[in-house]
Scaffold this motif. Structure first.
Motif, PDB file in Angstrom:
ATOM      1  N   ARG A 203      -8.197  -0.935  -2.364  1.00  0.00           N
ATOM      2  CA  ARG A 203      -7.269  -1.725  -3.177  1.00  0.00           C
ATOM      3  C   ARG A 203      -7.822  -3.129  -3.441  1.00  0.00           C
TER       4      ARG A 203
ATOM      5  N   ALA B 165      -7.412   2.318   2.600  1.00  0.00           N
ATOM      6  CA  ALA B 165      -6.565   1.961   1.469  1.00  0.00           C
ATOM      7  C   ALA B 165      -6.728   0.499   1.113  1.00  0.00           C
TER       8      ALA B 165
ATOM      9  N   ASP C 101      -2.743   4.982  -2.500  1.00  0.00           N
ATOM     10  CA  ASP C 101      -3.975   4.286  -2.135  1.00  0.00           C
ATOM     11  C   ASP C 101      -4.818   5.096  -1.155  1.00  0.00           C
TER      12      ASP C 101
ATOM     13  N   LEU D  71       0.831  -1.202   0.000  1.00  0.00           N
ATOM     14  CA  LEU D  71       0.000   0.000   0.000  1.00  0.00           C
ATOM     15  C   LEU D  71       0.866   1.253   0.000  1.00  0.00           C
TER      16      LEU D  71
END
Length: 215
Positions: free
Chosen positions: A211, A207, A133, A73
């Motif tokens: 993702r 995040a 992210d 990330l």
């Protein structure tokens, strides 16, 4: 002198008739059905308008971010220099949290801006770049003798929200809005914890959510 007629009571269907008084019916007993009886009634009544929550939730899909496996990330951190005695502590708490949850240092970009008013536009730019992210926004707005506090605090809050909506990237609000310096320091590692660290946790979870599930 004739004696008065004798008074008599006549009972019919649980009702008592008294001389020169209206009928008064004895109160009926209230009976509550047993559990088995309730189940039978429920079955006969057909589908309920208020379905059981656990039954309604059966088979649903639940999406949420994770605080593990965060090595890949990438995070942008926008930090305001104004009131830096506070914002530096918030930044420190955020970076320590990223490290604790296995976010690689090379995947964190810290951008310094003059004040909290400049945080949202910078966050929006980073979000739209597609390189991150999530964006963590850090600042500290402390009330003074004028209405400047209200203008900056409101602009920072609405600005960070709009930055995330515009960029399509989670922009996490880590800007303190406090009455005085003591309140700010208490929330930057004092007795009220470190809000920078808390905001970093939110950034990691959001995040991960975007993702792995919403990207």
């Amino acid at each position: 002198m004739a004696a008065p007629p004798a008074t008599s009571l006549v009972t019919t269907n649980s009702c008592v008739r008294l001389p020169s008084t209206p009928l008064r019916c004895a109160p009926a007993a209230i009976l509550f059905p047993s559990r088995s009886r309730l189940a039978t009634l429920s079955t006969r009544a057909g589908p309920s308008r208020c379905p059981d929550v656990s039954a309604a939730a059966t088979g649903h899909q639940k999406l949420m971010g994770s605080l593990t496996s965060n090595e890949a990330l990438r995070f942008g951190v926008v930090v305001a220099r104004f009131n830096k005695v506070v914002t530096n502590l918030l930044l420190q708490g955020a970076l320590e949290t990223f490290e604790r949850y296995s976010v690689k240092a090379e995947n964190i970009t810290v951008v310094s801006v003059p004040g909290s008013f400049e945080v949202p536009i910078t966050a929006q730019k980073l979000g739209k770049s597609g390189k991150f992210d999530a964006i963590l926004c850090i600042g500290a707005v402390i009330r003074g003798d004028t209405t400047h506090y209200d203008a900056v605090a409101n602009s920072a809050a609405s600005g960070v929200l709009n930055a995330g909506l515009s960029a399509g990237t989670p922009c996490v609000f880590g800007v303190l809005t406090c009455e005085d310096m003591d309140q700010a320091l208490n929330r930057a590692g004092g007795k009220a914890g470190n809000k920078g660290a808390e905001a970093a946790l939110t950034a990691i979870e959001m995040a991960s959510l975007f993702r792995h599930h919403l990207g």
